[in-house]
Design a protein around this motif. Structure first.
Motif: not given
Length: 167
Positions: A117-118, A120-133
């Motif tokens: 992430l350091t 990455a030149p972007n303003k934000t980051a997103v991810l998804t993870t399983r709801e039961n994880n």
């Protein structure tokens, strides 16, 4: 332990795909081609952690999220429901973070994530993870990610969408 960059290293990307398959005990034939395809996306960043014997023990990668990409186009309407689609305007999409089961909890995931992430030149980051994880949810929340949407269904399984401001 040492860290190596994935970008531009086809052999290492193939090894990372095999590591992913072994860590998650999956045998999907499309994993390696997907890893290679993603490595060609704009803003691609990828890292692996190797132990003292040069065995892979960690993997992380992502890229700039853009319209026309499969997951970007799934996330945008889901985030629009919450008024948070602006998170995707200048966004790094964290695609995979995997740590070998034998070394989970040792800080490898946090170190890889922070290094990625350091860069990455972007303003934000997103991810998804399983709801039961629960372990992953606790990990991301401990590392400063905020819940943007729960009960997101890109398929028949429930996921959560998390975001983090980078700049």
């Amino acid at each position: 332990m040492r860290t190596r960059k994935l970008a531009g290293n086809y052999v290492l990307i193939q090894s990372a795909a095999a590591f992913y398959q072994e860590a998650w005990q999956v045998s999907f034939a499309d994993i390696a081609p997907r890893f290679v395809r993603h490595s060609r996306y704009p803003g691609y960043q990828g890292l692996v952690k190797l132990d003292e014997k040069s065995h892979m023990v960690g993997l992380v990668y992502g890229y700039t999220s853009r319209p026309g990409q499969y997951y970007h186009d799934l996330l945008r309407p889901a985030l629009q429901e919450n008024g948070k689609s602006d998170w995707l305007d200048d966004c790094f999409e964290l695609v995979e973070l995997v740590v070998a089961p034998s070394v989970r909890g040792s800080g490898i995931g946090t170190a890889l994530l922070n290094q990625l992430l350091t860069a990455a030149p972007n303003k934000t980051a997103v991810l998804t993870t399983r709801e039961n994880n629960i372990r992953a949810i606790q990990f991301y929340e401990r590392n400063g990610w905020e819940l943007l949407k729960d009960s997101f269904y890109p398929n028949e399984k429930a996921y959560r969408i998390y975001g983090k401001k980078l700049i």
